[in-house]
Design a protein around this motif. Structure first.
Motif, PDB file in Angstrom:
ATOM      1  N   GLU A 156       0.529  -0.810  -0.063  1.00 49.81           N
ATOM      2  CA  GLU A 156      -0.427   0.127  -0.440  1.00 49.81           C
ATOM      3  C   GLU A 156       0.792   1.854   0.448  1.00 49.81           C
ATOM      4  O   GLU A 156       2.505   0.772   0.234  1.00 49.81           O
ATOM      5  CB  GLU A 156      -1.038   0.101   1.700  1.00 49.81           C
ATOM      6  CG  GLU A 156      -1.793   1.333   1.294  1.00 49.81           C
ATOM      7  CD  GLU A 156      -2.964   0.869   2.523  1.00 49.81           C
ATOM      8  OE1 GLU A 156      -3.178  -0.154   2.862  1.00 49.81           O
ATOM      9  OE2 GLU A 156      -2.873   1.668   3.370  1.00 49.81           O
ATOM     10  N   MET A 157       0.356   2.271  -1.126  1.00 49.60           N
ATOM     11  CA  MET A 157       1.483   3.946  -0.371  1.00 49.60           C
ATOM     12  C   MET A 157       0.694   3.922   0.679  1.00 49.60           C
ATOM     13  O   MET A 157      -0.559   4.289   0.898  1.00 49.60           O
ATOM     14  CB  MET A 157       1.040   4.460  -1.896  1.00 49.60           C
ATOM     15  CG  MET A 157       0.921   3.744  -3.256  1.00 49.60           C
ATOM     16  SD  MET A 157       2.955   3.647  -3.305  1.00 49.60           S
ATOM     17  CE  MET A 157       3.699   4.515  -3.056  1.00 49.60           C
ATOM     18  N   PRO A 158       2.058   5.380   0.728  1.00 51.52           N
ATOM     19  CA  PRO A 158       2.891   5.903   0.629  1.00 51.52           C
ATOM     20  C   PRO A 158       3.817   4.488   1.439  1.00 51.52           C
ATOM     21  O   PRO A 158       3.733   3.895   2.341  1.00 51.52           O
ATOM     22  CB  PRO A 158       3.151   6.899   1.787  1.00 51.52           C
ATOM     23  CG  PRO A 158       2.030   6.451   2.397  1.00 51.52           C
ATOM     24  CD  PRO A 158       1.436   6.199   2.118  1.00 51.52           C
ATOM     25  N   ILE A 222      -5.033  -4.021  -4.411  1.00 48.68           N
ATOM     26  CA  ILE A 222      -4.642  -4.339  -2.607  1.00 48.68           C
ATOM     27  C   ILE A 222      -5.281  -5.603  -2.159  1.00 48.68           C
ATOM     28  O   ILE A 222      -6.081  -6.596  -2.455  1.00 48.68           O
ATOM     29  CB  ILE A 222      -6.037  -3.618  -2.453  1.00 48.68           C
ATOM     30  CG1 ILE A 222      -6.592  -1.951  -3.485  1.00 48.68           C
ATOM     31  CG2 ILE A 222      -6.344  -2.966  -0.959  1.00 48.68           C
ATOM     32  CD1 ILE A 222      -5.766  -1.398  -3.697  1.00 48.68           C
ATOM     33  N   GLU A 224      -5.092  -8.437   0.831  1.00 45.48           N
ATOM     34  CA  GLU A 224      -5.754  -9.029   1.664  1.00 45.48           C
ATOM     35  C   GLU A 224      -4.317  -9.639   2.472  1.00 45.48           C
ATOM     36  O   GLU A 224      -5.190  -9.572   3.527  1.00 45.48           O
ATOM     37  CB  GLU A 224      -7.065  -9.725   1.370  1.00 45.48           C
ATOM     38  CG  GLU A 224      -8.086  -9.926   2.109  1.00 45.48           C
ATOM     39  CD  GLU A 224      -9.347 -10.537   2.452  1.00 45.48           C
ATOM     40  OE1 GLU A 224      -9.901 -11.027   1.342  1.00 45.48           O
ATOM     41  OE2 GLU A 224     -10.094 -10.679   2.624  1.00 45.48           O
ATOM     42  N   LEU A 251       3.138  -2.873   4.386  1.00 42.53           N
ATOM     43  CA  LEU A 251       2.422  -1.582   5.059  1.00 42.53           C
ATOM     44  C   LEU A 251       3.882  -0.644   5.802  1.00 42.53           C
ATOM     45  O   LEU A 251       4.534  -1.395   6.885  1.00 42.53           O
ATOM     46  CB  LEU A 251       1.304  -1.805   5.689  1.00 42.53           C
ATOM     47  CG  LEU A 251       0.987  -0.663   5.612  1.00 42.53           C
ATOM     48  CD1 LEU A 251      -0.355   0.359   5.300  1.00 42.53           C
ATOM     49  CD2 LEU A 251      -0.690  -1.336   7.655  1.00 42.53           C
TER      50      LEU A 251
ATOM     51  N   ARG B  66      -8.077   2.981   3.284  1.00 45.11           N
ATOM     52  CA  ARG B  66      -7.753   2.090   4.543  1.00 45.11           C
ATOM     53  C   ARG B  66      -7.871   3.282   5.857  1.00 45.11           C
ATOM     54  O   ARG B  66      -8.362   3.327   6.515  1.00 45.11           O
ATOM     55  CB  ARG B  66      -5.763   2.400   4.374  1.00 45.11           C
ATOM     56  CG  ARG B  66      -5.597   2.428   6.657  1.00 45.11           C
ATOM     57  CD  ARG B  66      -4.399   2.665   6.638  1.00 45.11           C
ATOM     58  NE  ARG B  66      -3.641   1.326   5.836  1.00 45.11           N
ATOM     59  CZ  ARG B  66      -3.612  -0.327   6.614  1.00 45.11           C
ATOM     60  NH1 ARG B  66      -3.782  -0.311   8.084  1.00 45.11           N
ATOM     61  NH2 ARG B  66      -3.515  -1.218   6.122  1.00 45.11           N
ATOM     62  N   VAL B  76     -12.509  -3.234   4.391  1.00 45.40           N
ATOM     63  CA  VAL B  76     -11.809  -2.413   2.342  1.00 45.40           C
ATOM     64  C   VAL B  76     -12.675  -3.884   2.379  1.00 45.40           C
ATOM     65  O   VAL B  76     -13.149  -3.871   0.704  1.00 45.40           O
ATOM     66  CB  VAL B  76     -10.494  -3.155   3.004  1.00 45.40           C
ATOM     67  CG1 VAL B  76     -10.187  -2.813   1.437  1.00 45.40           C
ATOM     68  CG2 VAL B  76      -9.810  -1.382   2.993  1.00 45.40           C
ATOM     69  N   LYS B  77     -12.806  -4.725   3.234  1.00 45.81           N
ATOM     70  CA  LYS B  77     -13.703  -6.489   2.069  1.00 45.81           C
ATOM     71  C   LYS B  77     -15.348  -5.459   1.458  1.00 45.81           C
ATOM     72  O   LYS B  77     -15.981  -5.101   0.175  1.00 45.81           O
ATOM     73  CB  LYS B  77     -14.134  -6.929   2.937  1.00 45.81           C
ATOM     74  CG  LYS B  77     -13.877  -8.434   2.174  1.00 45.81           C
ATOM     75  CD  LYS B  77     -13.585  -9.567   2.625  1.00 45.81           C
ATOM     76  CE  LYS B  77     -13.369  -9.954   0.803  1.00 45.81           C
ATOM     77  NZ  LYS B  77     -11.901 -11.418  -0.056  1.00 45.81           N
ATOM     78  N   PHE B  80     -15.256  -2.580  -1.282  1.00 44.41           N
ATOM     79  CA  PHE B  80     -14.242  -3.715  -2.602  1.00 44.41           C
ATOM     80  C   PHE B  80     -15.693  -4.296  -3.109  1.00 44.41           C
ATOM     81  O   PHE B  80     -16.674  -4.481  -4.596  1.00 44.41           O
ATOM     82  CB  PHE B  80     -13.185  -5.094  -2.533  1.00 44.41           C
ATOM     83  CG  PHE B  80     -12.024  -4.557  -2.605  1.00 44.41           C
ATOM     84  CD1 PHE B  80     -12.042  -4.241  -4.209  1.00 44.41           C
ATOM     85  CD2 PHE B  80     -11.363  -4.035  -1.594  1.00 44.41           C
ATOM     86  CE1 PHE B  80     -11.038  -4.222  -4.565  1.00 44.41           C
ATOM     87  CE2 PHE B  80     -10.111  -3.308  -2.833  1.00 44.41           C
ATOM     88  CZ  PHE B  80      -9.953  -3.519  -3.875  1.00 44.41           C
ATOM     89  N   CYS B 103      -0.145   8.388  -4.096  1.00 46.99           N
ATOM     90  CA  CYS B 103       0.653   9.221  -3.273  1.00 46.99           C
ATOM     91  C   CYS B 103       2.613   9.173  -3.949  1.00 46.99           C
ATOM     92  O   CYS B 103       2.475   7.482  -4.977  1.00 46.99           O
ATOM     93  CB  CYS B 103       1.396   8.360  -1.753  1.00 46.99           C
ATOM     94  SG  CYS B 103      -0.132   8.988  -1.219  1.00 46.99           S
ATOM     95  N   VAL B 104       3.159   9.626  -3.788  1.00 43.23           N
ATOM     96  CA  VAL B 104       4.502  10.070  -4.824  1.00 43.23           C
ATOM     97  C   VAL B 104       5.442   8.797  -4.114  1.00 43.23           C
ATOM     98  O   VAL B 104       5.041   8.621  -2.244  1.00 43.23           O
ATOM     99  CB  VAL B 104       5.031  11.071  -4.720  1.00 43.23           C
ATOM    100  CG1 VAL B 104       4.313  11.503  -6.300  1.00 43.23           C
ATOM    101  CG2 VAL B 104       5.533  11.754  -4.094  1.00 43.23           C
TER     102      VAL B 104
END
Lengths: 413, 104
Positions: A156-158, A222, A224, A251, B66, B76-77, B80, B103-104
């Motif tokens: 995941e970002m960042p 993403i 799980e 993460l 998140r 999150v599930k 989706f 995000c960079v």
């Protein structure tokens, strides 16, 4: 006597104390830095360590040698920050009071946050390279690897150093080629982003480079869980990707004490004003480097540019003036692409990485977003710049502000 | 910024059709945006969209998946299930918010 307390002696913390000790009179200011480590590592070296290009000796130096005279180094870990009381509590119960606090505890990979990731497969067929121990374990695994499915994966970002997952993919590909087993390895690059990188121009260029190396990209993924028995990762939308070797970037989170202190966001990164790095909650608290929630890369180059500006702002603040040195999110990264070549990218909050050239005195100009031998040499040379110029806070002739000089925007972007 | 005619009103959008003006959105428009991307809205969908709208107002940025989980309380599930394949993007689109910053 006024007290400046810095938590963390990584890249940002060490530059902070070196620069501010020179600026703040010893008769008026006591400076203390807290860190539990004995050794300070050159973290870009982990990547090279993992693929056997560096020996462990090249990576670390004793931390105490990097802290200037006149700064107290406290070898301890922080339990809690209590910003309303202006104190920091260490894990042994010691209380340190401060007038100003700088949080520089960076970001930490957290494989424990994804089910199955740090279980029985960790350091067996599930690896990473963001700590010294992880990089060494991956090196040993790669040495014995004889072929199969290699999955490079970003949770995941960042994340710290957002180009590093691409670099490990490129370097592993070059490594397998050199060992003559490339044809026995299927490589996949799995990312939560819609493409190889965050911004369109660089994503296209880096995506092409993955394609040329026969590395398949699996975007918008993403994760799980890691299924330990099936040896596969599963996404929330039920995509199963089997692996023989998973190289994952877990993460990333800031320190847990930041979460408890109320200073952080949902990933425990300190909420700051992105231009001044001042906490949005307490005016005498700052965060520098990876520990902030500023929307730019978590990378040493960002810490470098931030700390060209932050000490100046700090002097203004304690003199009761307005802080005028505004950080623009500037980041510059060398990207190793394998086979003795590399790329250079340069960007900011507002400008994505673009092709063109970047002025670096003596070595440069360097080509941007293009693979060259010189960019690779620049990356190698940077290790010396890091130890002898950057950490001690000496002058480096590169502007902290992003410049459009030399950059071109391709048609249609 | 380009504009687009929706439900007889002119709204400001970016090149991908995300609304750029927070105050041009209302539930009717949200329903129309959902229809555009094939999402059939239920009460559960609206709860998520309401969280995103409220959170944006206080934070100034679009919540990540998140954050929608950790702060909003929608796993999150579930995100989706409600907004298949690309929940972050779809939620932002329907809520009339900027696409979450890569995000960079």
């Amino acid at each position: 006597m006024r007290r400046l307390l810095v938590i963390g002696a990584g890249t940002a913390g060490v530059i902070t104390v070196n620069k501010l000790r020179k600026k703040l009179p010893r008769s008026e200011w006591e400076i203390t830095v807290v860190d539990p480590a004995d050794t300070h590592d050159y973290q870009p070296g982990y990547l090279f360590l993992a693929v056997g290009m560096y020996t462990p000796k090249k990576v670390g130096r004793p931390l105490a040698k990097l802290i200037p005279r006149g700064v107290n180094l406290v070898k301890a870990a922080v339990q809690d920050v209590k910003p309303a009381e202006n104190v920091v509590v260490l894990t042994d119960g010691t209380v340190l009071a401060y007038d100003y606090l700088v949080i520089a505890t960076g970001t930490t990979p957290r494989p424990d946050q994804t089910p199955g990731m740090d279980g029985k497969l960790w350091h067996d067929s599930v690896h990473s390279f963001y700590t010294y121990a992880d990089a060494l374990a991956l090196r040993d695994k790669l040495e014995k690897f004889e072929g199969g499915k290699v999955v490079v994966h970003v949770t995941e970002m960042p994340i710290k150093c957002p180009v590093a997952p691409l670099e490990i993919a490129f370097l592993a590909e070059a490594y397998f080629t050199k060992r003559g087993i490339r044809d026995k390895v299927q490589m996949t690059y799995v990312t939560p982003l819609p493409g190889a990188f965050t911004k369109p121009v660089a994503a296209a260029a880096l995506g092409d480079m993955l394609g040329k190396r026969r590395i398949t990209v699996e975007p918008d993924y993403i994760i799980e869980r890691v299924d330990e028995d099936a040896k596969a990762i599963f996404s929330y939308d039920e995509r199963e990707i089997p692996f023989d070797l998973l190289v994952t970037i877990p993460l990333n989170m800031g320190a847990d004490f930041i979460g408890r202190s109320g200073l952080g966001d949902e990933l425990n990164f300190v909420s700051v004003n992105k231009e001044t790095l001042q906490s949005t909650k307490f005016a005498n608290v700052f965060a520098v480097g990876d520990a902030t929630n500023a929307p730019t890369s978590k990378a040493g180059a960002v810490a470098h540019y931030e700390l060209d500006l932050f000490p100046k702002n700090f002097l203004q603040l304690i003199a009761g003036k307005e802080m005028t040195h505004k950080f623009d999110g500037h980041a510059t990264c060398f990207v190793e692409s394998g086979h003795g070549k590399g790329l250079l990218i340069d960007f900011s909050y507002d400008v994505e990485p673009l092709p063109g050239s970047f002025p670096i005195p003596v070595l440069g100009p360097m080509r941007l977003l293009k693979e060259t031998r010189l960019n690779h040499l620049g990356k190698l040379a940077f290790r010396f710049v890091y130890w002898w110029l950057l950490l001690p806070g000496r002058y480096i002739p590169i502007s902290p502000y992003m410049s459009m000089r030399g950059k071109r925007r391709p048609a249609g972007n | 910024m380009p504009t687009q005619d929706m439900l007889g009103r002119e709204v400001h959008v970016d090149d991908e059709g995300f609304l750029t003006e927070y105050d041009e959105w209302d539930e009717k428009l949200g329903a129309e945006l959902a229809k555009n991307i094939g999402v059939a809205m239920t009460d559960e969908h609206w709860k998520v969209i309401t969280f995103l709208r409220t959170d944006y107002k206080s934070q100034g940025t679009t919540a990540t998946t998140r954050r929608v989980d950790a702060v909003g309380g929608f796993p999150v599930k579930l995100q989706f299930q409600l907004f298949p394949a690309k929940p972050a993007k779809k939620m932002a689109y329907i809520a009339g918010l900027p696409k979450p910053a890569g995000c960079v």
